[in-house]
Write an enzyme that holds these catalytic residues in place. Structure first.
Site, PDB file in Angstrom:
ATOM      1  N   SER A 243       0.847  -1.180   0.000  1.00  0.00           N
ATOM      2  CA  SER A 243       0.000   0.000   0.000  1.00  0.00           C
ATOM      3  C   SER A 243       0.886   1.234   0.000  1.00  0.00           C
ATOM      4  CB  SER A 243      -0.918   0.010   1.227  1.00  0.00           C
ATOM      5  OG  SER A 243      -0.151   0.090   2.416  1.00  0.00           O
ATOM      6  N   LYS A 244       0.259   2.414   0.045  1.00  0.00           N
ATOM      7  CA  LYS A 244       1.035   3.649  -0.015  1.00  0.00           C
ATOM      8  C   LYS A 244       2.011   3.789   1.143  1.00  0.00           C
ATOM      9  CE  LYS A 244      -2.007   6.566  -2.774  1.00  0.00           C
ATOM     10  NZ  LYS A 244      -2.762   7.832  -2.844  1.00  0.00           N
ATOM     11  N   ARG A 245       1.648   3.215   2.290  1.00  0.00           N
ATOM     12  CA  ARG A 245       2.564   3.351   3.430  1.00  0.00           C
ATOM     13  C   ARG A 245       3.840   2.539   3.231  1.00  0.00           C
ATOM     14  NH1 ARG A 245       1.891  -0.949   7.143  1.00  0.00           N
ATOM     15  NH2 ARG A 245       0.199  -2.349   6.567  1.00  0.00           N
ATOM     16  N   HIS A 246       3.822   1.579   2.294  1.00  0.00           N
ATOM     17  CA  HIS A 246       5.037   0.826   1.960  1.00  0.00           C
ATOM     18  C   HIS A 246       5.801   1.501   0.823  1.00  0.00           C
ATOM     19  CE1 HIS A 246       2.353  -2.431   3.591  1.00  0.00           C
ATOM     20  NE2 HIS A 246       3.449  -2.676   4.279  1.00  0.00           N
ATOM     21  N   GLY A 247       5.290   2.597   0.314  1.00  0.00           N
ATOM     22  CA  GLY A 247       5.906   3.225  -0.849  1.00  0.00           C
ATOM     23  C   GLY A 247       5.278   2.766  -2.147  1.00  0.00           C
TER      24      GLY A 247
END
Length: 463
Positions: A243-247
């Site tokens: 997801s976005k929190r993983h880049g």
């Protein structure tokens, strides 16, 4: 048989890493066999599809160099074809009109949930021999449903997961056209794959449940079936869905962050496929090696450090002029002064060994393109009375020394010997005076790039 593969994204968002990997594998399989790679934009979701998302997909494919042989085809431009097939299916009895309202269908499903059954459409309007259908309600626009087989199973040998079997009793009569006549996703995909002669469908394993529906539609039409392969998802380092929190950002954010396309391709290639212990390879090697037998069944994990390591490799291998074209706009935005400054390609050739991205490279090169502003505390520490005579000697000698790194290095050693100093005692104040910082590549190479006049002018301010 000529291999024909496709990449068929929905333009409801950016091209993400999972989609880019799917495109890469489909592209490579076609290239391996000298086949055809098709780009198809599945834009029937009118509420969520946007022109910006379409452009982001096209930009991402172009940046990665995944050139398509046919397309891009847009489903919204094929509406006449879909309607033609739907009418034929109604005439042949493989599809039918259903006048149930969405509320009625939901009520059916609620009753089935309450009874502990799988919620599904109950076949109220499904025509069967001897069955009386309800009266056609006035003023109601029907949907069109596919007449899914009631018995038997759908089995296919998934090229990634192996044999998969799903009972037809798990599948209800799929809506293939909405009340306004717009065809639905699974129907359009099946017709497109048939019309475009797709032989191999590689896609994410979130599509596994769509496959039996598409197979049944194709069988009802007497169409050939492609081979299917469902790729496992990409996870973050914590084992959760990327997801976005993983880049997990748009593929087009990676060039903005300073990544090279060949590094991204190399990384994605190994994110679910392997060729022995090979870690670094060109796309020519990849397409020569690529097969479906070495696709992994387990989810892959995204590793930002591994991507950065690969990017460092490809930056080091890259032509310096190419790096200059990429770094220049970044440096200009940061206020770089290129007037009477060293050649940018030569500077980047000196700096590129230590960086992981083009952005880092541009930042590192800035020391050559802005006036030095050394910290006074550092100057006081390194520019001592003991070293000033050596700096004066150095300034005198550079007026006549041959201007290249090797000759400058020899001259520096002569100055050190003449004044009984060690290299850091002279190199540190030189770095501060010339560049404004203590960390630089080899001082002889740095001085050579700045040029004799610049070095003399900057020395003159301090000695």
């Amino acid at each position: 048989m000529t291999v024909r593969t496709r990449f068929a994204p929905s333009p409801t968002g950016y091209l993400h890493l999972g989609g880019a990997r799917t495109a890469l594998y489909s592209w490579a399989y076609a290239r391996h066999f000298g086949g055809t790679f098709i780009l198809r934009i599945e834009d029937t979701d009118l509420e969520r599809s946007t022109p910006e998302a379409v452009q982001a997909i096209l930009d991402g494919m172009k940046w990665l160099g995944l050139d398509h042989d046919e397309g891009p085809f847009y489903q919204m431009q094929r509406m006449d074809r879909y309607r033609e097939v739907i009418l034929t299916m109604i005439e042949q009895g493989t599809a039918y009109l259903c006048y149930c309202s969405p509320e009625e269908v939901e009520a059916m499903r609620e009753r089935m949930r309450a009874a502990g059954e799988k919620p599904r459409y109950d076949g109220t309007w499904r025509p069967e021999p001897g069955k009386a259908l309800p009266p056609t309600p006035a003023g109601v626009k029907p949907v069109v449903r596919f007449k899914n087989p009631l018995d038997g199973e759908v089995t296919w040998n998934d090229v990634v997961k192996g044999p998969i079997t799903i009972s037809n009793r798990e599948l209800d009569d799929l809506v293939i056209a909405r009340p306004d006549g717009t065809p639905t996703y699974n129907f359009c995909v099946a017709i497109d794959d048939w019309d475009m002669g797709i032989t191999h469908v590689l896609r994410g394993d979130d599509h596994v449940n769509n496959t039996p529906r598409q197979i049944n539609i194709l069988r009802a039409l007497g169409a050939p079936l492609p081979e299917y392969g469902h790729l496992p998802m990409i996870l973050g380092a914590d084992g959760e869905k990327l997801s976005k929190r993983h880049g997990a950002v748009s593929v087009m954010e990676y060039p903005e962050q300073g990544y090279l396309p060949e590094a991204m391709l190399n990384y994605l290639a190994r994110l679910g496929w392997s060729h022995g212990n090979d870690e670094i390879f060109s796309m020519e090697q990849f397409t020569e090696w690529f097969d479906l037998d070495h696709l992994t069944r387990s989810p892959a994990q995204f590793n930002a450090e591994k991507l950065a390591w690969l990017n460092n490799h490809y930056i080091r291998q890259a032509d310096n002029e190419r790096l200059a074209k990429l770094a220049l706009p970044r440096m200009a935005a940061d206020g770089a002064d290129f007037h009477r400054a060293p050649d940018l390609a030569a500077v980047l050739g000196l700096m590129k060994e230590r960086v992981n991205t083009i952005n880092e490279l541009a930042d590192a090169a800035m020391l050559f393109y802005r006036a030095p502003n050394p910290d006074q505390a550092l100057l006081d520490k390194h520019l001592t009375d003991a070293v000033r005579p050596a700096l004066q000697d150095f300034a005198a000698r550079i007026q006549t020394v041959e201007w290249n790194p090797a000759a400058i290095a020899v001259m520096i050693k002569e100055v050190l010997a003449a004044h009984g100093l060690k290299m850091p005692q002279l190199a540190m104040p030189l770095r501060l005076i010339i560049t404004g910082q203590l960390q630089t590549p080899a001082i002889d190479a740095v001085l050579a790039l700045f040029g004799r006049e610049v070095v003399l002018a900057r020395l003159a301010k301090f000695i």
